[in-house]
Design a protein around this motif. Structure first.
Motif, PDB file in Angstrom:
ATOM      1  N   GLY A  17       0.846  -1.121  -0.057  1.00 45.68           N
ATOM      2  CA  GLY A  17       0.157   0.154   0.032  1.00 45.68           C
ATOM      3  C   GLY A  17       0.892   1.194   0.071  1.00 45.68           C
ATOM      4  O   GLY A  17       0.329   2.355  -0.356  1.00 45.68           O
ATOM      5  N   SER A  18       2.147   1.228   0.176  1.00 44.73           N
ATOM      6  CA  SER A  18       3.057   2.313   0.104  1.00 44.73           C
ATOM      7  C   SER A  18       3.211   2.872  -1.502  1.00 44.73           C
ATOM      8  O   SER A  18       2.994   2.226  -2.156  1.00 44.73           O
ATOM      9  CB  SER A  18       4.569   1.834   0.540  1.00 44.73           C
ATOM     10  OG  SER A  18       4.518   1.441   2.063  1.00 44.73           O
ATOM     11  N   LEU A  19       3.200   4.148  -1.258  1.00 46.13           N
ATOM     12  CA  LEU A  19       3.191   4.902  -2.845  1.00 46.13           C
ATOM     13  C   LEU A  19       4.844   5.473  -2.750  1.00 46.13           C
ATOM     14  O   LEU A  19       5.320   5.999  -1.878  1.00 46.13           O
ATOM     15  CB  LEU A  19       2.160   6.023  -2.794  1.00 46.13           C
ATOM     16  CG  LEU A  19       0.722   5.657  -2.638  1.00 46.13           C
ATOM     17  CD1 LEU A  19       0.234   6.962  -2.438  1.00 46.13           C
ATOM     18  CD2 LEU A  19       0.461   4.964  -3.786  1.00 46.13           C
ATOM     19  N   LYS A  57       2.265   1.933   7.228  1.00 47.12           N
ATOM     20  CA  LYS A  57       2.855   1.454   8.385  1.00 47.12           C
ATOM     21  C   LYS A  57       2.231   0.083   8.862  1.00 47.12           C
ATOM     22  O   LYS A  57       0.631   0.029   8.676  1.00 47.12           O
ATOM     23  CB  LYS A  57       2.749   2.142   9.665  1.00 47.12           C
ATOM     24  CG  LYS A  57       3.376   1.860  10.928  1.00 47.12           C
ATOM     25  CD  LYS A  57       3.301   2.830  12.137  1.00 47.12           C
ATOM     26  CE  LYS A  57       4.080   2.220  13.241  1.00 47.12           C
ATOM     27  NZ  LYS A  57       4.109   3.475  14.130  1.00 47.12           N
ATOM     28  N   THR A  58       2.906  -1.167   8.939  1.00 43.64           N
ATOM     29  CA  THR A  58       2.443  -2.608   9.103  1.00 43.64           C
ATOM     30  C   THR A  58       3.298  -3.053  10.084  1.00 43.64           C
ATOM     31  O   THR A  58       4.626  -2.515  10.247  1.00 43.64           O
ATOM     32  CB  THR A  58       1.970  -2.987   8.056  1.00 43.64           C
ATOM     33  OG1 THR A  58       3.487  -3.596   7.371  1.00 43.64           O
ATOM     34  CG2 THR A  58       1.339  -2.537   6.762  1.00 43.64           C
ATOM     35  N   LYS A  59       2.878  -4.000  10.936  1.00 39.76           N
ATOM     36  CA  LYS A  59       3.732  -4.642  11.859  1.00 39.76           C
ATOM     37  C   LYS A  59       4.192  -5.917  11.052  1.00 39.76           C
ATOM     38  O   LYS A  59       5.323  -6.487  11.798  1.00 39.76           O
ATOM     39  CB  LYS A  59       2.920  -5.368  12.949  1.00 39.76           C
ATOM     40  CG  LYS A  59       2.376  -4.079  14.116  1.00 39.76           C
ATOM     41  CD  LYS A  59       1.707  -4.619  15.037  1.00 39.76           C
ATOM     42  CE  LYS A  59       1.191  -3.412  15.929  1.00 39.76           C
ATOM     43  NZ  LYS A  59       0.499  -3.863  17.203  1.00 39.76           N
ATOM     44  N   THR A  60       3.744  -6.382   9.884  1.00 35.16           N
ATOM     45  CA  THR A  60       4.428  -7.599   9.254  1.00 35.16           C
ATOM     46  C   THR A  60       5.204  -7.090   8.044  1.00 35.16           C
ATOM     47  O   THR A  60       5.552  -8.016   7.435  1.00 35.16           O
ATOM     48  CB  THR A  60       3.289  -8.449   8.890  1.00 35.16           C
ATOM     49  OG1 THR A  60       2.336  -7.844   8.099  1.00 35.16           O
ATOM     50  CG2 THR A  60       2.426  -8.990  10.122  1.00 35.16           C
ATOM     51  N   LYS A  61       5.174  -6.009   7.769  1.00 37.03           N
ATOM     52  CA  LYS A  61       6.005  -5.593   6.505  1.00 37.03           C
ATOM     53  C   LYS A  61       7.015  -4.444   6.788  1.00 37.03           C
ATOM     54  O   LYS A  61       6.565  -3.515   7.725  1.00 37.03           O
ATOM     55  CB  LYS A  61       5.124  -5.104   5.409  1.00 37.03           C
ATOM     56  CG  LYS A  61       4.103  -6.263   4.932  1.00 37.03           C
ATOM     57  CD  LYS A  61       2.989  -5.810   3.896  1.00 37.03           C
ATOM     58  CE  LYS A  61       2.247  -7.132   3.699  1.00 37.03           C
ATOM     59  NZ  LYS A  61       1.023  -6.755   2.880  1.00 37.03           N
TER      60      LYS A  61
END
Length: 166
Positions: A17-19, A57-61
């Motif tokens: 989802g990062s741009l 921001k993610t906990k798994t990536k």
């Protein structure tokens, strides 16, 4: 590898989802993601040019930007990186969040760059974090028409001293 020609602009969306907004005359390589400690790590290698990142921001990536001998570990943020072909200078500033800056040969030592701050990386010594006036002129938009998202500033061509700070 994404190569953006002169007078062009590209926006890429990663699976996380990062741009990424890639400015003209830039080359960015997206490495194959790897797993480390149950985290999916994506590395973007900026060969040269300028990019804006709006990281999710993610906990798994995890997202890392690599340019020359520098690693920028993203901690859910929005930031800008500029790396020229000829010089080894790298400019980086943060608009939102925080980025950890270290070197590929020693990831344990780093400096944290927070919103409103930036660094000039020009050696193997951890850079001094400070505020730079030129960061206010950057176009942080990722959505809209070309004229809405185009960033007309250029680190290489700005008319004032990049190292001046507030």
């Amino acid at each position: 590898t994404l190569k953006v020609a002169k007078d062009s602009l590209a926006i890429a969306k990663l699976a996380s989802g990062s741009l990424i907004k890639i400015k003209p005359d830039s080359e960015l390589k997206i490495e194959k993601p790897t797993f480390r400690k149950k985290k999916l790590i994506t590395q973007l290698v900026l060969k040269f040019g300028e990019i804006f990142i709006k990281a999710k921001k993610t906990k798994t990536k995890s997202l890392q930007i690599i340019s020359k001998n520098t690693v920028m570990g993203v901690r859910g943020t929005q930031f800008f990186v500029s790396s020229t072909k000829a010089k080894k200078n790298i400019w980086m500033c943060v608009n939102e969040g925080e980025v950890a800056v270290s070197f590929t040969n020693n990831l344990k030592k780093f400096v944290s760059v927070k919103a409103g701050e930036g660094v000039l990386i020009n050696s193997n010594v951890l850079p001094k974090v400070q505020k730079y006036k030129w960061t206010k002129d950057l176009n942080w938009n990722f959505k809209g028409r070309f004229s809405d998202i185009e960033d007309k500033t250029s680190i290489r061509n700005l008319g004032y001293d990049l190292e001046s700070f507030e």
